[in-house]
Design a protein around this motif. Structure first.
Motif, PDB file in Angstrom:
ATOM      1  N   GLU A  23       0.855  -1.193   0.000  1.00 48.97           N
ATOM      2  CA  GLU A  23       0.000   0.000   0.000  1.00 48.97           C
ATOM      3  C   GLU A  23       0.886   1.236   0.000  1.00 48.97           C
ATOM      4  O   GLU A  23       1.839   1.333   0.778  1.00 48.97           O
ATOM      5  N   LYS A  94      -4.922   1.857  -8.188  1.00 47.31           N
ATOM      6  CA  LYS A  94      -4.323   0.525  -8.079  1.00 47.31           C
ATOM      7  C   LYS A  94      -3.197   0.358  -9.092  1.00 47.31           C
ATOM      8  O   LYS A  94      -3.314   0.765 -10.243  1.00 47.31           O
ATOM      9  N   ILE A 114      -2.245  -0.841  -3.639  1.00 46.64           N
ATOM     10  CA  ILE A 114      -3.184   0.267  -3.509  1.00 46.64           C
ATOM     11  C   ILE A 114      -2.410   1.560  -3.267  1.00 46.64           C
ATOM     12  O   ILE A 114      -1.465   1.592  -2.485  1.00 46.64           O
TER      13      ILE A 114
END
Length: 216
Positions: A23, A94, A114
């Protein structure tokens, strides 16, 4: 005549991809976070080639979006956010990292990362502290709720769980069935998406209610 040992054929899409972090968080007020680094690891005995794809390529610049990783080595992939504006705050983008053998075109594995742009790191820290405070308050209420329900009652016969207990159980089950924050493909409105911490509280309370129902 001894046959030559052949390497087993790798199935397309099933090869685990090891990348860190999974992330990326960019903060608008902190330029040092506008450049993030993804590290791709290759623990295998054969070389891999990789390719980085993005749902919004106009917002990011990927240095060396394609390349190769030697066996049991790693490579850093630099990602820069080049379109920092308030309209993109909270929007989840993404990246997809695909890997394959150097001699093959088919993708052996893939991993999604992400990326989110937030206005301020300080605001994020404050929100995190407020969320932790709410969790502690919920847990304190749950402990009081458990103590109240577990108090012995002077009654000759058990009448089963109360309507309040059943209602709370239904609410907890409904909360667990709601989508989690970050799920973009859900048809449920965004304001009904719950965080992981909220679902943990609901699961804890549901466990207490189940114990009470089993005792009645």
């Amino acid at each position: 005549m001894q046959q030559q040992k052949r390497q087993p054929e790798l199935v397309e899409g099933n090869l685990p991809v090891f990348v860190f972090p999974t992330e990326l968080i960019f903060y608008a007020d902190d330029q040092s976070t506008h450049k993030q680094v993804l590290t791709l690891y290759n623990p295998y005995e054969f070389a891999l080639k990789f390719k980085v794809l993005c749902t919004t390529p106009n917002k990011y610049a990927v240095v060396d979006a394609t390349g190769a990783v030697k066996p049991q080595c790693c490579v850093d992939i630099v990602i820069r956010h080049r379109d920092v504006r308030a309209a993109y705050y909270g929007v989840i983008d993404k990246f997809r990292l695909q890997v394959s053998e150097q001699s093959q075109r088919k993708a052996l594995g893939k991993k999604e990362i992400i990326a989110t742009l937030l206005p301020s790191a300080k605001e994020q820290q404050q929100q995190k502290e407020e969320e932790e405070k709410r969790i502690k308050e919920h847990l304190a209420e749950s402990v009081f709720f458990e103590q109240t329900l577990c108090q012995p009652e002077n009654r000759t016969a058990s009448s089963g769980p109360s309507l309040l207990t059943v209602f709370l159980g239904v609410v907890c089950v409904a909360a667990l069935m709601l989508p989690t924050l970050g799920e973009m493909e859900s048809l449920v409105p965004l304001y009904l998406h719950l965080s992981v911490n909220q679902k943990l509280v609901a699961a804890y309370v549901l466990g207490l209610i189940t114990m009470v129902i089993l005792r009645t």
